[in-house]
Write a protein that holds these residues in place. Structure first.
Motif, mmCIF file in Angstrom:
data_model
loop_
_atom_site.group_PDB
_atom_site.id
_atom_site.type_symbol
_atom_site.label_atom_id
_atom_site.label_comp_id
_atom_site.label_asym_id
_atom_site.label_seq_id
_atom_site.Cartn_x
_atom_site.Cartn_y
_atom_site.Cartn_z
ATOM 1 N N GLU A 80 6.261 8.035 -16.283
ATOM 2 C CA GLU A 80 6.305 7.622 -17.691
ATOM 3 C C GLU A 80 7.707 7.229 -18.161
ATOM 4 N N ASP A 81 8.734 7.551 -17.364
ATOM 5 C CA ASP A 81 10.104 7.146 -17.695
ATOM 6 C C ASP A 81 10.520 5.845 -16.999
ATOM 7 N N ARG A 83 11.028 2.106 -16.150
ATOM 8 C CA ARG A 83 11.112 0.864 -16.926
ATOM 9 C C ARG A 83 11.653 -0.233 -16.021
ATOM 10 N N SER A 85 12.335 -4.595 -16.536
ATOM 11 C CA SER A 85 12.146 -5.819 -17.308
ATOM 12 C C SER A 85 12.698 -6.974 -16.490
ATOM 13 N N LEU A 102 16.320 -2.209 -14.509
ATOM 14 C CA LEU A 102 15.379 -1.136 -14.226
ATOM 15 C C LEU A 102 16.012 0.196 -14.566
ATOM 16 N N SER A 103 15.156 1.171 -14.832
ATOM 17 C CA SER A 103 15.638 2.524 -15.107
ATOM 18 C C SER A 103 14.528 3.508 -14.781
ATOM 19 N N GLY A 104 14.918 4.749 -14.638
ATOM 20 C CA GLY A 104 13.947 5.792 -14.354
ATOM 21 C C GLY A 104 14.622 7.150 -14.311
ATOM 22 N N ARG A 112 18.761 10.564 -14.788
ATOM 23 C CA ARG A 112 18.352 9.166 -14.979
ATOM 24 C C ARG A 112 19.215 8.204 -14.169
ATOM 25 N N GLN A 114 19.864 3.725 -13.940
ATOM 26 C CA GLN A 114 19.596 2.452 -14.601
ATOM 27 C C GLN A 114 20.543 1.393 -14.065
#
Length: 148
Positions: A80-81, A83, A85, A102-104, A112, A114
């Motif tokens: 759910e974390d 991302r 684009s 991107l991130s997570g 985290r 990114q």
């Protein structure tokens, strides 16, 4: 006349590449490993800088191994974390380049990561034969490392 046919063939190749890359992105978003396996060729030129600290980053060669990267990523990160684009999608014949961010969050550490990414894909006969991903591997490695 042959120049026009060459241009038409080149555009058809580019459209076919674009369609496969869109299908690849849709399958990634859906977490559909079966569909991803079908999109990868039997043997893939896979490039992702090896990083022993990151459990989902390792050499891969077969379509099934390449598709499994998504499953392994989800096992080691908080889904759910996650991302990603895409802000650039370029196609030239059989080659496509996607660029974005991107991130997570790494599940084991809660840390985290990114950064930007660039993904080069090559599509031949409707299947992905090259997958070269360039990303902020330092940020990912730091997120995987236990806190000091």
């Amino acid at each position: 006349m042959s120049d026009q046919r060459t241009a038409d063939t080149g555009e058809q190749t580019a459209e076919a590449t674009r369609a496969v890359v869109r299908e690849f992105l849709a399958a990634r978003m859906a977490g559909d490993t079966g569909r991803l396996t079908g999109l990868f060729a039997d043997e893939v030129d896979w490039l992702l800088a090896e990083n022993p600290a990151v459990p989902w980053i390792r050499p891969r060669r077969t379509g099934a191994e390449c598709a499994a990267q998504f499953t392994e990523l989800m096992e080691h990160t908080v889904p759910e974390d996650a991302r990603a684009s895409v802000d650039t999608f370029l196609v030239d014949g059989a080659d496509a380049v996607l660029m974005g961010r991107l991130s997570g969050t790494v599940r084991a550490t809660g840390r985290r990561f990114q950064g930007p990414f660039a993904l080069r894909l090559t599509v031949e006969d409707g299947r992905i034969t090259r997958h070269h991903l360039y990303e902020n591997s330092l940020s990912i490695a730091e997120a995987c490392a236990p806190a000091a």
